[in-house]
Enzyme design. Structure first.
Site, short mmCIF file in Angstrom:
data_model
loop_
_atom_site.label_atom_id
_atom_site.label_comp_id
_atom_site.label_asym_id
_atom_site.label_seq_id
_atom_site.Cartn_x
_atom_site.Cartn_y
_atom_site.Cartn_z
CD GLU A 199 -8.61 -3.38 -4.47
OE1 GLU A 199 -7.97 -2.60 -4.53
OE2 GLU A 199 -7.63 -5.25 -5.36
CG HIS A 214 -8.40 -1.40 -8.61
ND1 HIS A 214 -8.65 -2.70 -8.03
CD2 HIS A 214 -7.17 -1.80 -9.17
CE1 HIS A 214 -7.89 -2.87 -7.79
NE2 HIS A 214 -6.83 -2.71 -8.41
CD GLU A 239 -4.46 -4.23 -11.80
OE1 GLU A 239 -4.05 -4.32 -12.08
OE2 GLU A 239 -6.04 -3.95 -11.29
N GLY A 244 -4.09 -9.88 -5.57
CA GLY A 244 -3.94 -10.32 -4.19
C GLY A 244 -3.81 -11.41 -4.49
CB SER A 298 -0.15 -12.19 -7.99
OG SER A 298 -1.46 -12.04 -7.41
CG ASN A 352 -3.22 0.21 -6.75
OD1 ASN A 352 -3.62 1.35 -6.30
ND2 ASN A 352 -5.02 -0.21 -7.30
CE LYS A 382 -4.69 -3.12 -4.73
NZ LYS A 382 -4.82 -4.43 -4.78
N GLY A 419 0.45 -4.07 -7.10
CA GLY A 419 -0.20 -3.51 -5.89
C GLY A 419 0.39 -4.30 -5.06
P1 PGA Z 1 -1.47 -7.16 -6.94
O1 PGA Z 1 -2.49 -5.77 -7.20
O2 PGA Z 1 -0.39 -6.82 -7.91
O3 PGA Z 1 -1.02 -6.86 -5.55
O4 PGA Z 1 -1.60 -8.41 -7.36
C1 PGA Z 1 -3.00 -5.58 -8.35
C2 PGA Z 1 -3.54 -4.29 -8.65
O5 PGA Z 1 -4.77 -4.22 -7.82
O6 PGA Z 1 -3.95 -3.97 -9.17
#
Ligand code: PGA
Length: 248
Positions: free
Chosen positions: A101, A99, A169, A175, A211, A10, A12, A232
């Site tokens: 976000e 997601h 998630e 993140g 993460s 992903n 973003k 991500g």
């Molecule tokens: P991250 O993001 O691996 O940076 O934690 C995962 C995601 O948002 O799908």
């Protein structure tokens, strides 16, 4: 038997079309040299504006691509939205839906998410429905209840016979560098698997996200009901993401 696993990136709001092409050319070349078993699928979610660049590079490759969000309608007066029909024409096969976000920054509701899942499946695309609890929900022992609600409402209009992927998630792990422990992942994936079975989707794959890095992927990938990862930050660099793809 090698188990089917999905490694999804992903991106973003990162990478321009030129950066997307450069990354994927290098990634494809290195992946080919590794001869990853075919049961392992790799999918990239660039920004929608970079999808055409991605699918040009990935044409005739085993690597798939998709977009991070779509409108629940294919066309019409919806200024600023992404069309799943357009994404499909540009080579998308998977679509991320709901997601964290999108839920928290753009206020997407479970009902809207349900419409999107239904629409995407009706076009023959595979939705990856993202679910997960916030830190306060986990601390108040509500993880299972939150996941159950997001699954039951989010899949209320889904087609049981069409492909479906879930990404669990935890919001507090996205993140933040705080990855869930393998026990937390296994426990919640087992709950998710049981809920899916109960509501008629026993074959849904369940990815973990939050993460994920090369060094923690190995300890998570073979846990019960973990069908791969949604990554991500660690998917933005070729060798980091390749390491994750070969982890399982
Ligand atoms: P991250 O993001 O691996 O940076 O934690 C995962 C995601 O948002 O799908």
């Amino acid at each position: 038997m090698i188990q089917r696993k999905i490694f999804a990136a992903n991106w973003k709001l990162h990478k321009t079309p030129a950066e997307t092409r450069k990354f994927l050319l290098e990634f494809k070349t290195k992946l080919d040299a590794l001869q990853l078993p075919y049961e392992k699928e790799v999918v990239f979610f660039p920004s929608a504006i970079s999808l055409e660049a991605a699918s040009e590079v990935l044409k005739e490759s085993r690597v798939k691509c998709g977009v991070q969000n779509v409108c629940s309608q294919g066309s019409g007066a919806f200024t600023g939205e992404n069309s799943a029909l357009v994404a499909k024409e540009l080579g998308a096969t998977y679509i991320l839906i709901g997601h964290s976000e999108r839920r928290h920054l753009f206020h997407e509701t479970d009902d809207l998410i349900a419409e999107k899942v239904n629409y995407v499946q009706s076009l023959g695309l595979t939705p990856i429905l993202c679910i997960g609890e916030t830190l306060s929900e986990r601390e108040s022992q509500k993880t299972k209840e939150v996941c159950a609600r997001q699954l039951k409402v989010g899949l209320s209009r889904a087609h049981a016979t069409k492909p479906l992927v879930i990404a669990y998630e935890p919001v507090w792990a996205i993140g933040t560098g705080k990855v869930a422990t393998s026990e937390q992942v296994e426990e919640t994936h087992t709950d998710v698997y049981n809920i899916l079975k109960e509501i008629g989707f026993p074959d849904g794959a369940i990815l973990y996200g939050g993460s994920v890095k090369a060094d923690n992927a190995k300890g998570l990938v073979n846990r019960s009901h973990v069908s791969g990862f949604l990554v991500g930050g660690a998917s933005l660099e070729v060798d980091n993401f390749l390491q994750i793809c070969i982890s399982g």
